[in-house]
Enzyme design. Sequence first.
Site, PDB file in Angstrom:
ATOM      1  CE  LYS A 117      -4.517   0.894   0.406  1.00  0.00           C
ATOM      2  NZ  LYS A 117      -5.663  -0.002   0.152  1.00  0.00           N
TER       3      LYS A 117
HETATM    4  N1  GLU Z   1      -7.392   0.133  -2.995  1.00  0.00           N
HETATM    5  C1  GLU Z   1      -8.160  -1.056  -3.273  1.00  0.00           C
HETATM    6  C2  GLU Z   1      -8.211  -1.950  -2.053  1.00  0.00           C
HETATM    7  O1  GLU Z   1      -8.082  -1.486  -0.948  1.00  0.00           O
HETATM    8  C3  GLU Z   1      -7.699  -1.775  -4.539  1.00  0.00           C
HETATM    9  C4  GLU Z   1      -6.274  -2.204  -4.575  1.00  0.00           C
HETATM   10  C5  GLU Z   1      -5.845  -2.740  -5.925  1.00  0.00           C
HETATM   11  O2  GLU Z   1      -6.636  -2.818  -6.852  1.00  0.00           O
HETATM   12  O3  GLU Z   1      -4.649  -3.068  -6.034  1.00  0.00           O
HETATM   13  O4  GLU Z   1      -8.461  -3.110  -2.140  1.00  0.00           O
END
Ligand code: GLU
Length: 427
Positions: A117
């Site tokens: 993240k």
């Molecule tokens: N931000 C989204 C999540 O928390 C998607 C992450 C992604 O598609 O890599 O799952």
Amino acid sequence: MDATGSNLSYLDPARREPWASFIEQIDRVAPHLGQLSRWIETLKHPKRVLIVDVPIVRDDGTIAHYEGYRVQHNLSRGPGKGGVRFHPAVTLNEVMALSGWMTIKNAALGLPFGGAKGGIRFDPRSVSRPELERITRRYTSEIGIVIGPDKDIPAPDVGTNEQTMAWMMDTYSMNVGGTASGVVTGKPISLGGSLGRREATGRGVYFAAREAGLRIGTPVLGARVVVQGFGNVGGIAARIFSENGAKVIALQDAETTIANEAGIDIPAALAHVAENGSLLGFAGAKRLSEDDFWQLDCAFFVPAALEGQVTPARARAMRAKIVVEGANGPTTPAADDILNERNILVIPDVLANAGGVTVSYFEWVQDFSSFFWSEDEINERLERIMTNAFEATWQLAQERKVTIRTAAFIVACQRVLASREQRGLYP
Ligand code: GLU
């Protein structure tokens, strides 16, 4: 360092959330993992944490510095995968927790990714579009040493969107001297994005809710639904709930809380937000107090905003049958216990909001093969993966007599730690 969320604030015992919640969830699953639990510490230590300074020249000629992060929590099962958040409350602690939840989510769904993240602490609405582009590009360049189509693949999250991903893809591509579509997902369709990606998280929330409702005799048709957060997750989920015959009786965004017992006209609410930036001033509902919002009698309550929203006090007040976590980490472990004691079924984030990263996986695969699928194909595959994961998790929860969250964590941790063990420790 400071009052705005310091570099190493996760070490400060007074500011342990939400990483402390993630650790607690890991501790709770450890006794269910048999001999694999000897590897459990792996999940309590992010593999790699990168803190970057993001300086830009502002439109008025002054120089501003922002603090950004990319955390790769675990890479045992594949490249890192997870979004990038632009929000004034972003801290390293938060990004660590979010990266941990990505590890669990990707493994619970069986996607061949680790968890990662990123984020930058600033309000994207407080800068001009050229400034936003400069911040995004400088951040991408700074984290360029750890991302890549086979290393770590960012995507949108709170405060970021397709345009952010287009700038990130372009910046990375400029730096490597080619066009690297697969370095990010959630891109515009014209740049190798996938049909259905924008709606995927909200659509997945709906699938998870439907599956949960089917198993406890609470059908979506005619159900009263409450949604907190009206962005890309809450807004789309509300729309799909109402398209399937549910009555969305209350909504909350960062500016206001509104309700309408007859059911809110969701397309009208979405149009209002597209024009005004928030639900404030929407004529099709009346204002509601924060306390009343959490006490609404409903079949499905969908927290789709930020972490830590379902607190113990709110968990005691809630009158929902099923909580479907559209956000990441919306329920604290103590609140989770209260909901469980009160027989309120919780469909955890790592299952309920996994639709987004599942279609991100499809996008990444399509970029590698340069062969693109139809929207129907995407939605069918998404539905299949989500319903299969739901069923497997539900079965395990029944067998082991644990919550759906613990069952999802068992499945995920077993997969991650088995990979860890098979790969072995280097050197
Ligand atoms: N931000 C989204 C999540 O928390 C998607 C992450 C992604 O598609 O890599 O799952």
